[in-house]
Every structure is written in structure tokens, then in C-alpha cells.
Design a protein around this motif. Structure first.
Motif, PDB file in Angstrom:
ATOM      1  N   GLN A   1       0.844  -1.192   0.000  1.00  0.00           N
ATOM      2  CA  GLN A   1       0.000   0.000   0.000  1.00  0.00           C
ATOM      3  C   GLN A   1       0.883   1.248   0.000  1.00  0.00           C
ATOM      4  O   GLN A   1       1.940   1.276   0.639  1.00  0.00           O
ATOM      5  CB  GLN A   1      -0.935   0.013   1.217  1.00  0.00           C
ATOM      6  N   TYR A   2       0.433   2.252  -0.729  1.00  0.00           N
ATOM      7  CA  TYR A   2       1.204   3.491  -0.935  1.00  0.00           C
ATOM      8  C   TYR A   2       0.320   4.673  -0.571  1.00  0.00           C
ATOM      9  O   TYR A   2      -0.862   4.707  -0.926  1.00  0.00           O
ATOM     10  CB  TYR A   2       1.635   3.569  -2.389  1.00  0.00           C
ATOM     11  N   MET A   3       0.875   5.632   0.127  1.00  0.00           N
ATOM     12  CA  MET A   3       0.130   6.807   0.558  1.00  0.00           C
ATOM     13  C   MET A   3       0.846   8.079   0.104  1.00  0.00           C
ATOM     14  O   MET A   3       2.057   8.216   0.281  1.00  0.00           O
ATOM     15  CB  MET A   3      -0.011   6.824   2.089  1.00  0.00           C
ATOM     16  N   ALA A   4       0.088   8.983  -0.502  1.00  0.00           N
ATOM     17  CA  ALA A   4       0.594  10.321  -0.839  1.00  0.00           C
ATOM     18  C   ALA A   4      -0.185  11.330  -0.012  1.00  0.00           C
ATOM     19  O   ALA A   4      -1.418  11.351  -0.050  1.00  0.00           O
ATOM     20  CB  ALA A   4       0.411  10.599  -2.327  1.00  0.00           C
ATOM     21  N   ARG A   5       0.520  12.143   0.754  1.00  0.00           N
ATOM     22  CA  ARG A   5      -0.125  13.188   1.551  1.00  0.00           C
ATOM     23  C   ARG A   5       0.114  14.549   0.889  1.00  0.00           C
ATOM     24  O   ARG A   5       1.171  14.780   0.287  1.00  0.00           O
ATOM     25  CB  ARG A   5       0.417  13.191   2.977  1.00  0.00           C
ATOM     26  N   PHE A   6      -0.892  15.435   1.024  1.00  0.00           N
ATOM     27  CA  PHE A   6      -0.838  16.751   0.407  1.00  0.00           C
ATOM     28  C   PHE A   6      -0.940  17.839   1.471  1.00  0.00           C
ATOM     29  O   PHE A   6      -1.592  17.664   2.502  1.00  0.00           O
ATOM     30  CB  PHE A   6      -1.983  16.921  -0.601  1.00  0.00           C
ATOM     31  N   ASN A   7      -0.279  18.980   1.183  1.00  0.00           N
ATOM     32  CA  ASN A   7      -0.390  20.097   2.099  1.00  0.00           C
ATOM     33  C   ASN A   7      -1.596  20.962   1.720  1.00  0.00           C
ATOM     34  O   ASN A   7      -2.385  20.613   0.842  1.00  0.00           O
ATOM     35  CB  ASN A   7       0.908  20.921   2.111  1.00  0.00           C
ATOM     36  N   GLN A   8      -1.739  22.127   2.373  1.00  0.00           N
ATOM     37  CA  GLN A   8      -2.907  22.967   2.136  1.00  0.00           C
ATOM     38  C   GLN A   8      -2.924  23.554   0.729  1.00  0.00           C
ATOM     39  O   GLN A   8      -3.973  24.003   0.245  1.00  0.00           O
ATOM     40  CB  GLN A   8      -2.932  24.113   3.162  1.00  0.00           C
ATOM     41  N   ASN A   9      -1.800  23.511   0.037  1.00  0.00           N
ATOM     42  CA  ASN A   9      -1.740  23.982  -1.348  1.00  0.00           C
ATOM     43  C   ASN A   9      -1.923  22.853  -2.357  1.00  0.00           C
ATOM     44  O   ASN A   9      -1.674  23.033  -3.551  1.00  0.00           O
ATOM     45  CB  ASN A   9      -0.393  24.676  -1.600  1.00  0.00           C
ATOM     46  N   ALA A  10      -2.371  21.689  -1.866  1.00  0.00           N
ATOM     47  CA  ALA A  10      -2.611  20.517  -2.713  1.00  0.00           C
ATOM     48  C   ALA A  10      -1.343  20.054  -3.408  1.00  0.00           C
ATOM     49  O   ALA A  10      -1.365  19.577  -4.537  1.00  0.00           O
ATOM     50  CB  ALA A  10      -3.714  20.789  -3.738  1.00  0.00           C
ATOM     51  N   GLN A  11      -0.209  20.168  -2.735  1.00  0.00           N
ATOM     52  CA  GLN A  11       1.058  19.659  -3.239  1.00  0.00           C
ATOM     53  C   GLN A  11       1.526  18.528  -2.325  1.00  0.00           C
ATOM     54  O   GLN A  11       1.321  18.581  -1.103  1.00  0.00           O
ATOM     55  CB  GLN A  11       2.119  20.762  -3.277  1.00  0.00           C
ATOM     56  N   THR A  12       2.142  17.513  -2.916  1.00  0.00           N
ATOM     57  CA  THR A  12       2.577  16.379  -2.115  1.00  0.00           C
ATOM     58  C   THR A  12       3.591  16.817  -1.058  1.00  0.00           C
ATOM     59  O   THR A  12       4.569  17.493  -1.349  1.00  0.00           O
ATOM     60  CB  THR A  12       3.224  15.296  -3.008  1.00  0.00           C
ATOM     61  N   SER A  13       3.314  16.409   0.187  1.00  0.00           N
ATOM     62  CA  SER A  13       4.211  16.748   1.291  1.00  0.00           C
ATOM     63  C   SER A  13       4.801  15.508   1.946  1.00  0.00           C
ATOM     64  O   SER A  13       5.644  15.624   2.830  1.00  0.00           O
ATOM     65  CB  SER A  13       3.448  17.563   2.349  1.00  0.00           C
ATOM     66  N   GLY A  14       4.358  14.320   1.552  1.00  0.00           N
ATOM     67  CA  GLY A  14       4.896  13.088   2.112  1.00  0.00           C
ATOM     68  C   GLY A  14       4.472  11.895   1.267  1.00  0.00           C
ATOM     69  O   GLY A  14       3.329  11.824   0.812  1.00  0.00           O
ATOM     70  N   LEU A  15       5.391  10.948   1.032  1.00  0.00           N
ATOM     71  CA  LEU A  15       5.140   9.740   0.228  1.00  0.00           C
ATOM     72  C   LEU A  15       5.588   8.543   1.051  1.00  0.00           C
ATOM     73  O   LEU A  15       6.732   8.489   1.486  1.00  0.00           O
ATOM     74  CB  LEU A  15       5.919   9.808  -1.088  1.00  0.00           C
ATOM     75  N   TYR A  16       4.688   7.575   1.258  1.00  0.00           N
ATOM     76  CA  TYR A  16       4.965   6.514   2.226  1.00  0.00           C
ATOM     77  C   TYR A  16       4.520   5.140   1.722  1.00  0.00           C
ATOM     78  O   TYR A  16       3.545   5.030   0.970  1.00  0.00           O
ATOM     79  CB  TYR A  16       4.230   6.803   3.547  1.00  0.00           C
ATOM     80  N   TRP A  17       5.224   4.101   2.208  1.00  0.00           N
ATOM     81  CA  TRP A  17       4.845   2.697   1.992  1.00  0.00           C
ATOM     82  C   TRP A  17       4.451   2.106   3.329  1.00  0.00           C
ATOM     83  O   TRP A  17       4.982   2.503   4.371  1.00  0.00           O
ATOM     84  CB  TRP A  17       6.007   1.902   1.403  1.00  0.00           C
TER      85      TRP A  17
END
Length: 289
Positions: free
Chosen positions: A120-136
């Protein structure tokens, strides 16, 4: 239409086109050259295993086989449109507005045949809708995408052979258990001694393979889960004892490589006892003294 009226009309049409295009692109966020570095300072705390959604709750539970090049291109500071172009739409229902997290189910081939592992892969976004973290959800998954760097080593006249240890899982874990909490005290001590021996005998390790094996009894899904969990637990303890985690791979083999068949064993107790050699952990270390 006279020549004098043409330019203003053309300008009006151009302005309308710009506004129309701007409306169509409202889902995207411009990514500037400094976006990656600026969002890197905003990295949130990494998610725990329980923060990843359960696979059965996915709207696309079948997942996908991603392109490795696409995953390797992922960076912080990317907009949602860029992420979707690389990875496709998320596999879970993440909401409609202000979504700060996308989750995926990815499969990776393990080699010959149809076998594969699921991550499973997770992409998190900041308040500007830009990726701020990428995780497995599993560190081994990241190694499938970007394998550990293999550095060239000088050829030696007599390289050390692979060191292979076979441990009886019945003596390592409580019956039916595979988590760190299920390790028997004597089993933990044996693994700690093994870690010391590995570090003493190998000045340079190339890789450590941890393989969990079960016998042929029980449901396949249970055997797959149990053999992988036990392999992960042994890997975790070896890393905890100072062995470089980048070199250690854990694999659940289920009952694919039995040592004995026990075709003549009769009765559950006799069969279980006969199949005991198949319930094992194998640790293989390759390297130089």
C-alpha cells in the motif's frame, strides 16, 4: 466587421478562452521549481501501519501493477494532476473537497510465474494541494521500487560462501504466533546470538535473506500471512541488533519448499510431528569476512 473593430473583438475572444481554460484547470495547482524544497520542510510525521486504510474498504480493491518508472518519478511538491498522471486515481474513496491524502494498492511481480506481492502506498498533500509526504506500509516495498545500491567490491581469491542457518519455528514462536510478542524468550535469545555471529563473521555483508516456511496444513491465506509475519519479525529483530536493514529482505515462502512429505504418517498428531522440519526459518547471509 471592419478592420477597426476586429482587434477588440479578437482580444475579447482570447480573454474568454483564457477564462474558460482557467476554469477547466481549477483542479490543478501550479508547481514551481522551489515547490519540492519548500514542501520538504513541511513533512508530516510518517503514518503508522494502522493509518493505512484497510484493503477491503477500497473502491478499487483489485489494485494495479504500477510502472516502476512512474513511482521513481514521485517527489514532494507535485500537484494532484501530476500524481494522477503518474499513478492514476487513488484506489480508496478519499472524499470530495480539501482531500489531503491519496491511497493506492500496488502489486509487484516477484520473479518467474504469476506470483506477486501487494503493497500500500500513501501520498499526503499540504494545504496547497502539493505532495508533502510519500509513504509505503512496508519498508520492503520501497526496496522493490528502488533496490539497495550495490557497490562494486574488489574481487577476492576466495570469497566466503553463503552462510545458511535453519531454525525450528516451534522453538522460536508460541504456537500459531508470528508477531514480536509471540517470540519465546529462548527464541529471542537464539536470534540475538545469531545477529552477533553474523556481525562477527562478515566484515562486509552483501545481503541477508530471511525466509519463513510453514508446513502444508491449514488454509493457504493463513500460511501466507503467518510465514510472512514470522519472516518480518525475525528481520526486525536482526535489524534491531545492528544489522543494516537495507540489506535484509524478508519473504514468506508458505509451504512451497518442504523438506519432508510425510505421506505415510497417520493421525493428526503423528502428521504434525512428522511435518515439523518444514516449519522453519532460514537465514542466508552472503558477504566477505
Amino acid at each position: 466587421m471592419t478592420p477597426s473593430t476586429f482587434p477588440p473583438l479578437l482580444s475579447a475572444l482570447a480573454m474568454s478562452s483564457v477564462l474558460l481554460l482557467a476554469g477547466c484547470a481549477s483542479q490543478g495547482v501550479p508547481v514551481v521549481s522551489t515547490a519540492s524544497s519548500s514542501t520538504a520542510t513541511e513533512l508530516p510525521a510518517p503514518p503508522r501501519n494502522e493509518d493505512f486504510p484497510k484493503r477491503e474498504n477500497a473502491v478499487r480493491p483489485q489494485g494495479t501493477f504500477p510502472r516502476l518508472e512512474a513511482l521513481r518519478a514521485m517527489r514532494t511538491g507535485m500537484g494532484k494532476d501530476q500524481v494522477r498522471n503518474l499513478l492514476g486515481s487513488p484506489h480508496f474513496s478519499e472524499g470530495a473537497f480539501g482531500v489531503r491524502e491519496w491511497n493506492y494498492i500496488f502489486h509487484f511481480r516477484t520473479g518467474a510465474g504469476p506470483e506477486y506481492v501487494t503493497c500500500q502506498y500513501m501520498a499526503r498533500f499540504n494545504q496547497n494541494a502539493q505532495t508533502s509526504g510519500l509513504y509505503w506500509n512496508d519498508a520492503d516495498c520501497a526496496m522493490l521500487v528502488v533496490p539497495p545500491e550495490v557497490k562494486a567490491v574488489a574481487v577476492v581469491a576466495a570469497p566466503a560462501p553463503t552462510h545458511r542457518v535453519i531454525l525450528d519455528t516451534d522453538r522460536l514462536f508460541a504456537p500459531g504466533g508470528g508477531s514480536p510478542a509471540d517470540l519465546l524468550p529462548s527464541g529471542r535469545a537464539k536470534l540475538e546470538d545469531l545477529a552477533i555471529e553474523i556481525k562477527r563473521n562478515f566484515g562486509r555483508m552483501r545481503h541477508v535473506a530471511v525466509k519463513g516456511h510453514t508446513d502444508r496444513l491449514g488454509a493457504r491465506t493463513h500460511k501466507a500471512s503467518l510465514s510472512q509475519q514470522r519472516a518480518d519479525t525475525v528481520r526486525g529483530l536482526l535489524v534491531e541488533q545492528g544489522i543494516d536493514g537495507r540489506l535484509v529482505r524478508a519473504t514468506g515462502m508458505q509451504d512451497s519448499e518442504p523438506l519432508v512429505q510425510c505421506a505415510k504418517a497417520t493421525g493428526t498428531q503423528a502428521l504434525t510431528g512428522c511435518l515439523r522440519p518444514n516449519r522453519r526459518m532460514e537465514i542466508e547471509v552472503a558477504g566477505e569476512p
